[in-house]
Design a protein around this motif. Sequence first.
Motif, short mmCIF file in Angstrom:
data_model
loop_
_atom_site.label_atom_id
_atom_site.label_comp_id
_atom_site.label_asym_id
_atom_site.label_seq_id
_atom_site.Cartn_x
_atom_site.Cartn_y
_atom_site.Cartn_z
N TYR A 44 0.83 -1.20 0.00
CA TYR A 44 0.00 0.00 0.00
C TYR A 44 0.86 1.25 0.00
O TYR A 44 1.88 1.32 0.68
N GLY A 45 0.41 2.26 -0.74
CA GLY A 45 1.11 3.53 -0.82
C GLY A 45 0.46 4.58 0.05
O GLY A 45 -0.57 4.33 0.70
N PRO A 46 1.02 5.78 0.05
CA PRO A 46 0.50 6.87 0.88
C PRO A 46 -0.97 7.18 0.63
O PRO A 46 -1.73 7.43 1.58
N ALA A 47 -1.41 7.16 -0.62
CA ALA A 47 -2.82 7.45 -0.91
C ALA A 47 -3.72 6.38 -0.30
O ALA A 47 -4.81 6.69 0.20
N ASP A 48 -3.29 5.12 -0.35
CA ASP A 48 -4.07 4.04 0.26
C ASP A 48 -4.19 4.23 1.77
O ASP A 48 -5.26 4.04 2.35
N LEU A 49 -3.09 4.62 2.40
CA LEU A 49 -3.09 4.84 3.85
C LEU A 49 -4.03 5.99 4.21
O LEU A 49 -4.78 5.92 5.19
N HIS A 50 -3.99 7.05 3.39
CA HIS A 50 -4.88 8.19 3.62
C HIS A 50 -6.34 7.74 3.51
O HIS A 50 -7.18 8.12 4.34
N THR A 51 -6.64 6.94 2.50
CA THR A 51 -8.00 6.42 2.32
C THR A 51 -8.40 5.55 3.51
O THR A 51 -9.54 5.66 4.01
N LEU A 52 -7.51 4.71 3.98
CA LEU A 52 -7.82 3.86 5.13
C LEU A 52 -8.10 4.69 6.38
O LEU A 52 -9.02 4.37 7.15
N ARG A 53 -7.36 5.76 6.58
CA ARG A 53 -7.62 6.64 7.73
C ARG A 53 -8.99 7.31 7.59
O ARG A 53 -9.73 7.46 8.57
N PHE A 54 -9.33 7.71 6.37
CA PHE A 54 -10.64 8.30 6.09
C PHE A 54 -11.74 7.30 6.43
O PHE A 54 -12.71 7.63 7.14
N VAL A 55 -11.60 6.08 5.95
CA VAL A 55 -12.61 5.03 6.19
C VAL A 55 -12.71 4.74 7.69
O VAL A 55 -13.81 4.63 8.24
N ARG A 56 -11.59 4.62 8.36
CA ARG A 56 -11.60 4.34 9.80
C ARG A 56 -12.34 5.45 10.56
O ARG A 56 -13.17 5.20 11.42
N ARG A 57 -12.05 6.70 10.21
CA ARG A 57 -12.71 7.83 10.90
C ARG A 57 -14.22 7.82 10.61
O ARG A 57 -15.03 8.04 11.51
N ALA A 58 -14.60 7.53 9.37
CA ALA A 58 -16.02 7.46 9.02
C ALA A 58 -16.70 6.33 9.80
O ALA A 58 -17.82 6.49 10.30
N ARG A 59 -16.03 5.19 9.92
CA ARG A 59 -16.58 4.07 10.70
C ARG A 59 -16.70 4.47 12.17
O ARG A 59 -17.67 4.14 12.84
N ASP A 60 -15.70 5.20 12.69
CA ASP A 60 -15.74 5.67 14.08
C ASP A 60 -16.96 6.56 14.32
O ASP A 60 -17.48 6.62 15.43
N LEU A 61 -17.42 7.25 13.28
CA LEU A 61 -18.59 8.12 13.39
C LEU A 61 -19.88 7.38 13.06
O LEU A 61 -20.95 8.00 13.02
N GLY A 62 -19.79 6.07 12.84
CA GLY A 62 -20.97 5.24 12.68
C GLY A 62 -21.51 5.11 11.27
O GLY A 62 -22.56 4.53 11.07
N PHE A 63 -20.81 5.64 10.28
CA PHE A 63 -21.28 5.53 8.91
C PHE A 63 -21.19 4.09 8.43
O PHE A 63 -20.25 3.38 8.76
N GLY A 64 -22.18 3.68 7.64
CA GLY A 64 -22.18 2.36 7.04
C GLY A 64 -21.31 2.33 5.79
O GLY A 64 -20.91 3.37 5.26
N VAL A 65 -21.06 1.14 5.31
CA VAL A 65 -20.15 0.94 4.18
C VAL A 65 -20.64 1.68 2.92
O VAL A 65 -19.85 2.33 2.23
N GLU A 66 -21.94 1.58 2.62
CA GLU A 66 -22.45 2.25 1.41
C GLU A 66 -22.29 3.76 1.52
O GLU A 66 -21.93 4.43 0.55
N THR A 67 -22.58 4.29 2.70
CA THR A 67 -22.44 5.73 2.90
C THR A 67 -20.98 6.15 2.82
O THR A 67 -20.66 7.20 2.27
N ILE A 68 -20.10 5.32 3.35
CA ILE A 68 -18.67 5.63 3.26
C ILE A 68 -18.23 5.66 1.80
O ILE A 68 -17.45 6.53 1.39
N ALA A 69 -18.75 4.74 1.01
CA ALA A 69 -18.43 4.76 -0.43
C ALA A 69 -18.89 6.08 -1.05
O ALA A 69 -18.15 6.68 -1.85
N ASP A 70 -20.07 6.55 -0.68
CA ASP A 70 -20.56 7.83 -1.18
C ASP A 70 -19.66 8.97 -0.71
O ASP A 70 -19.33 9.88 -1.49
N LEU A 71 -19.27 8.94 0.56
CA LEU A 71 -18.39 9.99 1.09
C LEU A 71 -17.03 9.98 0.41
O LEU A 71 -16.46 11.04 0.12
N LEU A 72 -16.50 8.78 0.15
CA LEU A 72 -15.22 8.69 -0.56
C LEU A 72 -15.33 9.30 -1.95
O LEU A 72 -14.42 10.02 -2.40
N ALA A 73 -16.43 9.03 -2.64
CA ALA A 73 -16.62 9.60 -3.98
C ALA A 73 -16.68 11.11 -3.90
O ALA A 73 -16.08 11.82 -4.74
#
Length: 146
Positions: A44-73
């Motif tokens: 994994y590269g830096p962009a992947d790590l940044h994305t993983l941190r984004f996903v982890r924070r979104a999960r910490d805030l209770g967002f579901g997987v589909e919503t996280i996909a929307d937020l990532l987009a």
Amino acid sequence: MSADLVTIGEAARRTGVSAKMIRWYEARGLLPPAARTEAGYRHYGPADLHTLRFVRRARDLGFGVETIADLLALWRDRARPSAGVKAIAQAQIADLRRRIDALEAMARTLEHLADACCGDARPDCPILDDLAADDPPRAVPRRRDL
């Protein structure tokens, strides 16, 4: 391997996301497929790590997987209006408030049942009676609703 690429174990350590969850997020499309070595190991590269941190924070805030996909987009679309992001956040707030209300109702019901239980050597137990009921009563109303 490039100096800025890390193994899945190191990615997990740096982001706080377990290796199992990294693979799961990749399989769900939240993370692009990892670069692979000739032996098939993920890197994994830096962009992947940044994305993983984004996903982890979104999960910490209770967002579901589909919503996280929307937020990532939305996050990746630098030309997006923030109104869509705010609407998603407000919907999440409403959902969290509903869940909090449901948990508080459960706690009130259990408090009521525990208060009704003598907790002595007798076998009578309103807690078990309630759990065994075919049609248990609804949650105990809030004290301010009484």
